[in-house]
Design a protein around this motif. Structure first.
Motif, short mmCIF file in Angstrom:
data_model
loop_
_atom_site.label_atom_id
_atom_site.label_comp_id
_atom_site.label_asym_id
_atom_site.label_seq_id
_atom_site.Cartn_x
_atom_site.Cartn_y
_atom_site.Cartn_z
N THR A 136 -23.86 105.44 -63.30
CA THR A 136 -23.68 105.21 -65.24
C THR A 136 -24.93 105.40 -65.91
O THR A 136 -25.19 106.42 -66.63
N ALA A 137 -25.65 105.19 -65.38
CA ALA A 137 -27.07 105.36 -66.59
C ALA A 137 -27.49 107.26 -66.14
O ALA A 137 -27.33 108.28 -66.89
N ALA A 138 -27.71 107.46 -64.52
CA ALA A 138 -27.78 109.19 -64.71
C ALA A 138 -26.77 109.29 -65.23
O ALA A 138 -27.08 111.18 -65.37
N LEU A 139 -25.89 109.13 -64.67
CA LEU A 139 -23.96 110.57 -65.67
C LEU A 139 -24.41 110.59 -66.86
O LEU A 139 -24.62 111.75 -67.55
N GLY A 140 -25.09 109.39 -67.62
CA GLY A 140 -25.26 109.65 -68.92
C GLY A 140 -26.01 110.45 -69.29
O GLY A 140 -25.89 111.22 -70.11
N LEU A 141 -27.29 110.42 -68.39
CA LEU A 141 -28.54 111.56 -68.82
C LEU A 141 -28.17 113.00 -68.13
O LEU A 141 -28.08 113.67 -68.69
N LEU A 142 -26.97 112.98 -67.43
CA LEU A 142 -26.75 114.67 -66.68
C LEU A 142 -25.18 115.00 -68.23
O LEU A 142 -25.90 116.36 -68.21
N ILE A 280 -19.09 116.17 -59.22
CA ILE A 280 -20.32 115.80 -60.19
C ILE A 280 -20.74 114.22 -59.72
O ILE A 280 -22.06 114.17 -59.54
N ARG A 281 -20.25 113.90 -59.02
CA ARG A 281 -20.97 112.70 -58.14
C ARG A 281 -22.21 113.21 -56.98
O ARG A 281 -23.10 112.50 -56.92
N ASP A 282 -21.68 114.14 -56.23
CA ASP A 282 -22.68 114.39 -55.06
C ASP A 282 -23.78 114.86 -55.87
O ASP A 282 -25.33 114.68 -55.81
N GLU A 283 -23.58 115.52 -57.70
CA GLU A 283 -25.35 115.93 -58.08
C GLU A 283 -26.22 114.59 -58.48
O GLU A 283 -26.58 114.56 -58.64
N VAL A 284 -24.92 113.58 -59.53
CA VAL A 284 -26.11 112.36 -59.58
C VAL A 284 -26.36 111.91 -58.40
O VAL A 284 -27.67 111.73 -58.91
N TRP A 285 -25.72 112.02 -57.30
CA TRP A 285 -26.76 110.86 -56.42
C TRP A 285 -27.52 111.65 -55.78
O TRP A 285 -28.65 110.62 -55.52
N ARG A 286 -27.79 113.21 -55.71
CA ARG A 286 -28.92 113.72 -55.95
C ARG A 286 -30.31 114.14 -56.25
O ARG A 286 -31.09 113.55 -55.71
N ARG A 287 -30.02 113.26 -58.01
CA ARG A 287 -31.07 113.48 -58.29
C ARG A 287 -31.52 112.23 -58.92
O ARG A 287 -32.50 111.65 -58.51
N LEU A 288 -30.49 111.04 -57.99
CA LEU A 288 -30.69 109.98 -58.26
C LEU A 288 -31.69 109.45 -57.31
O LEU A 288 -32.73 109.19 -57.12
N ALA A 289 -31.42 110.44 -55.69
CA ALA A 289 -32.81 110.61 -54.55
C ALA A 289 -33.78 111.49 -55.10
O ALA A 289 -34.96 111.34 -54.24
N GLY A 290 -33.84 112.16 -55.98
CA GLY A 290 -34.79 112.34 -56.02
C GLY A 290 -36.07 112.62 -57.73
O GLY A 290 -36.52 111.49 -57.51
N ASP A 291 -35.75 113.38 -58.01
CA ASP A 291 -37.10 113.39 -59.19
C ASP A 291 -36.47 112.48 -60.53
O ASP A 291 -36.80 112.31 -60.95
#
Length: 334
Positions: A136-142, A280-291
């Protein structure tokens, strides 16, 4: 990999005997149909889980259901060729503990279209410390960055900062290069919030204005609270800043004017994590596992609980006593 004929699950009922929840012995046939069967390693406790488990919120749309909106573990069987036995996977939201049996079970049967292969860079445990709260936090930032949010606009405010979403938002936003101002009514946790990356820890009085517009203090932010604090955050957001709304811990109501929107170009963005589209889920999890992966996930996980320990965890969370994230340990990871 073989699985037992029966296993334990934390199940929620609402029938003639009343609303109740607890551990039961179930079989795979008791669970919703699905293409992927997972041996659950971890789940987590979110605000929605506490509402569902206690009956203090209308979360479940059918009964009985296994609770838990998050799940992570290893595939034991799949009729979908995208998944093989032994694959590490996760699911957050996607109807779990709402219309489908959730993650508070030693085995979960899941709809393949929502199953995410565990991204490289995350362990199952880390994925569930993040869980729906981190997603949720990362989706908000995205959503904010897609709407041209930059650090140059000013600090990002995070309300309800000591909770699960709030703690992870502080850590994720800081890791992404933003100055973060944590807003909390718990001054005793200021050091905790600064350890996660907050440059300032402000009391609730920072968002006490009732003016339709006030001096621009924040570049934007993530609101977990709703009600007057959200209205005050909008009133103090800089021109063309973004405020992402993801919670209603204080109130679902919003009494505000359009002035921040039409005079400063402020945007109010909704964050609906449960029904997020797969791409969008895939992108959020990609970011959470990365930068965007926080460096301090261990500090954010302030408690581990078993299935038996869930009821008092729920009550404590609804009473405002939560700090950080509670990980639910379903069974040891083999």
């Amino acid at each position: 990999m073989t699985m037992p004929a029966t296993f334990r699950a934390f199940r929620i009922h609402n029938d003639a005997a009343g609303y109740r929840s607890g551990i039961e012995t179930v079989s795979l046939d008791d669970l919703n149909p699905g293409e992927v069967v997972v041996k659950t390693a971890y789940s987590s406790v979110n605000y929605k889980d506490a509402l569902a488990g206690t009956g203090k919120g209308k979360i479940l749309r059918r009964f009985p259901l296994v609770g838990g909106i998050d799940v992570a573990g290893h595939v034991v069987a799949s009729t979908d060729s995208a998944f093989r036995e032994g694959d590490a996977v996760l699911v957050t939201g996607s109807g779990l503990s709402e219309t489908r049996d959730g993650g508070y079970s030693e085995y979960a049967r899941l709809d393949a279209r929502w199953v995410i292969p565990l991204p490289a860079g995350l362990s199952l445990r880390e994925a569930m410390i993040l869980g729906t709260a981190g997603f949720t936090a990362a989706l908000g930032l995205l959503r904010m960055t897609e709407n041209r949010q930059t650090s140059a606009l000013g600090p990002l405010a995070v309300t309800g900062a000591t909770g699960g979403v709030g703690s992870l938002a502080v850590a994720i936003f800081s890791k992404a290069g933003f100055d973060v101002h944590a807003i909390s009514g718990k001054p005793e946790h200021a050091d905790y919030l600064k350890s996660l990356g907050a440059s300032e820890v402000l009391g609730r009085e920072a968002l006490a204005t009732t003016a339709p517009m006030a001096s621009a203090r924040f570049g934007g932010g993530l609101d977990n609270v709703g009600g007057p604090m959200l209205a005050a955050l909008l009133a103090q957001t800089a021109p063309y800043g973004n405020v992402a709304s993801c919670g209603l811990a204080a109130s679902p109501e919003l009494h505000a004017t359009v002035m921040p929107f039409i005079i400063r170009g402020v945007s109010l963005l909704g964050v609906a994590s449960a029904g997020t589209a797969r791409d969008i889920r895939d992108e959020v999890w990609r970011r959470l596992a990365g930068d965007w992966k926080p460096d301090n996930l261990g500090a954010i996980c302030t408690r581990e609980a078993s299935l038996e320990e869930l009821p008092p965890v729920f009550e404590g969370m609804l009473a405002g006593g939560a700090l950080g994230r509670t990980l639910v340990r379903i069974q040891p990871v083999s």
